[in-house]
Design a protein around this motif. Sequence first.
Motif, PDB file in Angstrom:
ATOM      1  N   UNK A  65       7.218   4.855  -6.431  1.00 15.56           N
ATOM      2  CA  UNK A  65       6.158   4.196  -7.043  1.00 15.56           C
ATOM      3  C   UNK A  65       5.436   5.442  -7.849  1.00 15.56           C
ATOM      4  N   UNK A  66       5.410   6.391  -7.173  1.00 14.45           N
ATOM      5  CA  UNK A  66       4.539   7.602  -7.759  1.00 14.45           C
ATOM      6  C   UNK A  66       5.059   8.035  -9.059  1.00 14.45           C
ATOM      7  N   UNK A  67       6.560   8.021  -9.072  1.00 13.52           N
ATOM      8  CA  UNK A  67       7.324   8.480 -10.071  1.00 13.52           C
ATOM      9  C   UNK A  67       7.189   7.620 -11.333  1.00 13.52           C
ATOM     10  N   UNK A  68       6.814   6.376 -10.990  1.00 18.85           N
ATOM     11  CA  UNK A  68       6.699   5.309 -12.124  1.00 18.85           C
ATOM     12  C   UNK A  68       5.403   5.117 -12.598  1.00 18.85           C
ATOM     13  N   UNK A  69       4.831   5.623 -11.962  1.00 20.88           N
ATOM     14  CA  UNK A  69       3.149   5.417 -12.300  1.00 20.88           C
ATOM     15  C   UNK A  69       2.780   4.033 -12.132  1.00 20.88           C
ATOM     16  N   UNK A  70       3.278   3.133 -11.123  1.00 26.09           N
ATOM     17  CA  UNK A  70       2.797   2.061 -10.531  1.00 26.09           C
ATOM     18  C   UNK A  70       2.288   2.168  -8.964  1.00 26.09           C
ATOM     19  N   UNK A  71       1.439   1.228  -8.908  1.00 23.50           N
ATOM     20  CA  UNK A  71       0.472   1.693  -7.711  1.00 23.50           C
ATOM     21  C   UNK A  71       0.591   0.129  -6.847  1.00 23.50           C
ATOM     22  N   UNK A  72       1.301  -0.251  -6.010  1.00 25.46           N
ATOM     23  CA  UNK A  72       1.447  -1.540  -5.413  1.00 25.46           C
ATOM     24  C   UNK A  72       0.234  -1.860  -4.394  1.00 25.46           C
ATOM     25  N   UNK A  73      -0.229  -2.821  -4.470  1.00 24.45           N
ATOM     26  CA  UNK A  73      -1.228  -3.298  -3.483  1.00 24.45           C
ATOM     27  C   UNK A  73      -0.733  -3.300  -1.985  1.00 24.45           C
ATOM     28  N   UNK A  74       0.384  -3.813  -1.778  1.00 30.29           N
ATOM     29  CA  UNK A  74       1.044  -3.958  -0.492  1.00 30.29           C
ATOM     30  C   UNK A  74       2.397  -3.266  -0.607  1.00 30.29           C
ATOM     31  N   UNK A  75       2.818  -2.950   0.425  1.00 28.69           N
ATOM     32  CA  UNK A  75       4.051  -2.051   0.806  1.00 28.69           C
ATOM     33  C   UNK A  75       4.861  -2.855   1.756  1.00 28.69           C
ATOM     34  N   UNK A  76       6.153  -2.083   1.924  1.00 28.95           N
ATOM     35  CA  UNK A  76       6.873  -2.684   2.761  1.00 28.95           C
ATOM     36  C   UNK A  76       6.490  -2.611   4.357  1.00 28.95           C
ATOM     37  N   UNK A  77       5.455  -1.848   4.642  1.00 32.76           N
ATOM     38  CA  UNK A  77       4.933  -2.005   6.208  1.00 32.76           C
ATOM     39  C   UNK A  77       4.252  -3.376   6.260  1.00 32.76           C
ATOM     40  N   UNK A  78       3.533  -3.774   4.992  1.00 32.26           N
ATOM     41  CA  UNK A  78       3.052  -5.241   5.374  1.00 32.26           C
ATOM     42  C   UNK A  78       4.155  -6.249   5.668  1.00 32.26           C
ATOM     43  N   UNK A  79       5.502  -6.116   5.063  1.00 27.82           N
ATOM     44  CA  UNK A  79       6.518  -7.178   5.287  1.00 27.82           C
ATOM     45  C   UNK A  79       7.069  -6.603   6.712  1.00 27.82           C
ATOM     46  N   UNK A  80       7.354  -5.459   7.114  1.00 28.56           N
ATOM     47  CA  UNK A  80       7.492  -4.972   8.437  1.00 28.56           C
ATOM     48  C   UNK A  80       6.571  -5.782   9.480  1.00 28.56           C
ATOM     49  N   UNK A  81       5.391  -5.675   9.244  1.00 30.16           N
ATOM     50  CA  UNK A  81       4.229  -6.172  10.271  1.00 30.16           C
ATOM     51  C   UNK A  81       4.381  -7.708  10.283  1.00 30.16           C
ATOM     52  N   UNK A  82       5.112  -8.293   9.075  1.00 31.19           N
ATOM     53  CA  UNK A  82       5.162  -9.675   8.960  1.00 31.19           C
ATOM     54  C   UNK A  82       3.696 -10.352   8.496  1.00 31.19           C
ATOM     55  N   UNK A  83       3.004  -9.429   7.707  1.00 35.42           N
ATOM     56  CA  UNK A  83       1.656  -9.937   7.075  1.00 35.42           C
ATOM     57  C   UNK A  83       1.963 -10.423   5.795  1.00 35.42           C
ATOM     58  N   UNK A  84       2.904 -10.103   5.287  1.00 36.69           N
ATOM     59  CA  UNK A  84       3.227 -10.440   3.537  1.00 36.69           C
ATOM     60  C   UNK A  84       4.675 -10.845   3.231  1.00 36.69           C
TER      61      UNK A  84
END
Length: 286
Positions: A65-84
């Motif tokens: 994400x840093x290399x692409x200059x895009x900044x996500x609101x949610x990340x894999x962590x939210x999926x892993x936690x079952x939140x998203x």
Amino acid sequence: MNDQAQRLRDLVNRDPCTVARTVAVTSGKGGVGKTNIAINLALALINMNQKVALLDGDLGLANADLLLGVYPKYTLLDIVNGKRELSDIVIEGPLGLKVIAGGSGVYELANISQMGLDRLISAAIHLNGELDFLIVDTSAGLARKVIRVIMAVSEVLVVATSEPSSIADAYGLIKTILQREPEKEITILANMVRSPNEGLLVWQKINMMTSRFLQREVKYVGCVFFDPKVVSAVRAQQAFLLAYPGSSASRSVYSVAENLLTKAFLSANQVTANVRMPFGRNTFAN
Ligand SMILES: Nc1ncnc2c1ncn2[C@@H]1O[C@H](COP(=O)(O)OP(=O)(O)O)[C@@H](O)[C@H]1O
Ligand SMILES: [Mg+2]
């Protein structure tokens, strides 16, 4: 391990669109250019009319994400936690590239639970149904989590440079992969080389070891040239393919993308010791 593999296979089989290809970009040694290759290969494939997503699977130190200059609101962590749901963490990068961000340096992701990783991979495979390619950027090395991400994809692209330690570590990684999955499709990509011959040599050294000690050949997908423009693009948080489309790095990435797309992989019996390979769009054409 077998239960794990079976579960993933079941998931894939349940998916109505299994034509898409999942490609892990990985290496034995760190810092060989995996993230840059993964991103720019993904963009090159998009420019070749492919539908592509990038999964930042570098679970400890996510940085696509840093290399692409895009900044996500949610990340894999939210999926892993079952939140998203997966759809919440897919963000649109340049050229419409779908990026699933890992979440930079998130401790919990580096210590992901088994169930969490299953969720992640199954979610990614599900997304894969709408895609031609899912490119997975991984971290380096033999950590169990990296190996399990690799096991979940259909093709493995091992990035190596001409440094002896990079070549030795590439061999070590390939050995580990083949011990678990002897039929795995593995190809070598030589990065930061200064000539096509240097790239060929990287592959030939690795292939010599796998042939001799593992009785298995690995094929060659091509090379990406060493190019200072890559460093400039990284500093500007841009993909070099977009910032410097005419650079030698970009042109070589297009060659690799074309070889990957058409599965024009080079095998040892096509190359004799002193052959000089031309390097262009039809690198491996007869
Ligand atoms: N083809 C290349 N030419 C010049 N420098 C490169 C090239 N590929 C990678 N690099 C350099 O190596 C660094 C590490 O690349 P990166 O993609 O982050 O590696 P990895 O993901 O394997 O750790 C980049 O920041 C860049 O400076
Ligand atoms: Mg990386």
